[in-house]
Design a protein around this motif. Structure first.
Motif, PDB file in Angstrom:
ATOM      1  N   THR A  19       0.837  -1.204   0.000  1.00 42.87           N
ATOM      2  CA  THR A  19       0.000   0.000   0.000  1.00 42.87           C
ATOM      3  C   THR A  19       0.872   1.253   0.000  1.00 42.87           C
ATOM      4  O   THR A  19       0.593   2.220  -0.719  1.00 42.87           O
ATOM      5  CB  THR A  19      -0.937  -0.022   1.235  1.00 42.87           C
ATOM      6  N   ASP A  61      -4.824  -3.205  -5.089  1.00 46.34           N
ATOM      7  CA  ASP A  61      -4.195  -3.469  -3.792  1.00 46.34           C
ATOM      8  C   ASP A  61      -5.158  -4.311  -2.969  1.00 46.34           C
ATOM      9  O   ASP A  61      -6.267  -3.880  -2.671  1.00 46.34           O
ATOM     10  CB  ASP A  61      -3.930  -2.132  -3.105  1.00 46.34           C
ATOM     11  N   GLY A  63      -5.282  -5.149   0.037  1.00 42.33           N
ATOM     12  CA  GLY A  63      -5.575  -4.751   1.415  1.00 42.33           C
ATOM     13  C   GLY A  63      -5.158  -5.797   2.423  1.00 42.33           C
ATOM     14  O   GLY A  63      -4.181  -6.503   2.234  1.00 42.33           O
TER      15      GLY A  63
HETATM   16 MG    MG Z   1      -1.798  -2.920   2.358  1.00 43.63          MG
END
Ligand code: MG
Ligand code: G3D
Length: 175
Positions: A19, A61, A63
């Motif tokens: 991230t 992404d 997460g």
């Molecule tokens: Mg992340």
């Protein structure tokens, strides 16, 4: 004018800096397009991968849901390429890269990837805990490249995304 629209995946274990790399790359143009309830962020940015040639990247992404099988299909579907990210300060994260690579191949096919050793800035502090020659060798054996980055200070972050774009375009154009 942008010719290519490419779906780019950030893959790798938790807390390696996926991230952070995206946020550093997007910089002031940071725009969160949307967040699916399943926990995937998608951000877009145009890159100039060669003089006068741009591509629109949509960067996915996953997460905090790294290993949840129910989002795999959506995450991998139609991907053009992946950054496979590990953490230069934690050797176990490089140890799992082959599994990540296998998963990408299984769900997205043999798409181009760039191997990323992130947190380069921590090496003076923690020392060299991973054999970086081995990282380079692994990437090259797989027909790819190895790049060391720091999302913290920005080292090589743009390069990582641009090199991946170049690999994808080269494959697409049969080079
Ligand atoms: Mg992340
Ligand atoms: P992830 O998305 O892969 O899970 P994150 O990883 O981007 O959330 O980063 C995990 C932690 O590592 C964060 O720290 C983040 O600030 C840190 N980090 C990411 N990239 C770098 C880097 O290049 N250098 C250093 N030194 N740290 C980095 P916190 O403390 O917020 O959990």
């Amino acid at each position: 004018m942008s010719t290519y629209k490419l779906k780019i995946l950030l893959c790798g274990p938790a807390a390696v800096g996926k991230t952070s790399l995206i946020h550093r790359f997007i910089k002031s143009k940071f725009e969160r397009d949307y967040k699916l309830t399943v926990g995937v962020d998608i951000l877009t940015k145009n890159v100039e991968y060669a003089a006068g040639k741009t591509a629109t990247l949509s960067i996915w992404d996953i997460g905090g849901q790294e290993r949840f099988s129910f989002i795999r299909t959506t995450f991998y579907k139609g991907a053009s390429g992946a950054l496979l990210v590990f953490d230069l300060s934690r050797s176990s994260t490089f140890g799992s890269i082959k599994n990540w690579r296998s998963e990408v191949v299984q769900f997205a096919g043999n798409i181009p990837f760039v191997l990323i050793g992130n947190k380069l800035d921590l090496i003076p502090e923690v020392g060299e805990v991973i054999d970086r020659d081995e990282c380079k060798e692994y990437a090259e054996d797989e027909g790819s490249i190895y790049i060391e980055t720091s999302a913290k200070d920005g080292t090589n972050v743009d390069e990582a995304f641009i090199e991946l774009t170049r690999l994808i375009v080269a494959k697409n154009e049969g080079k």
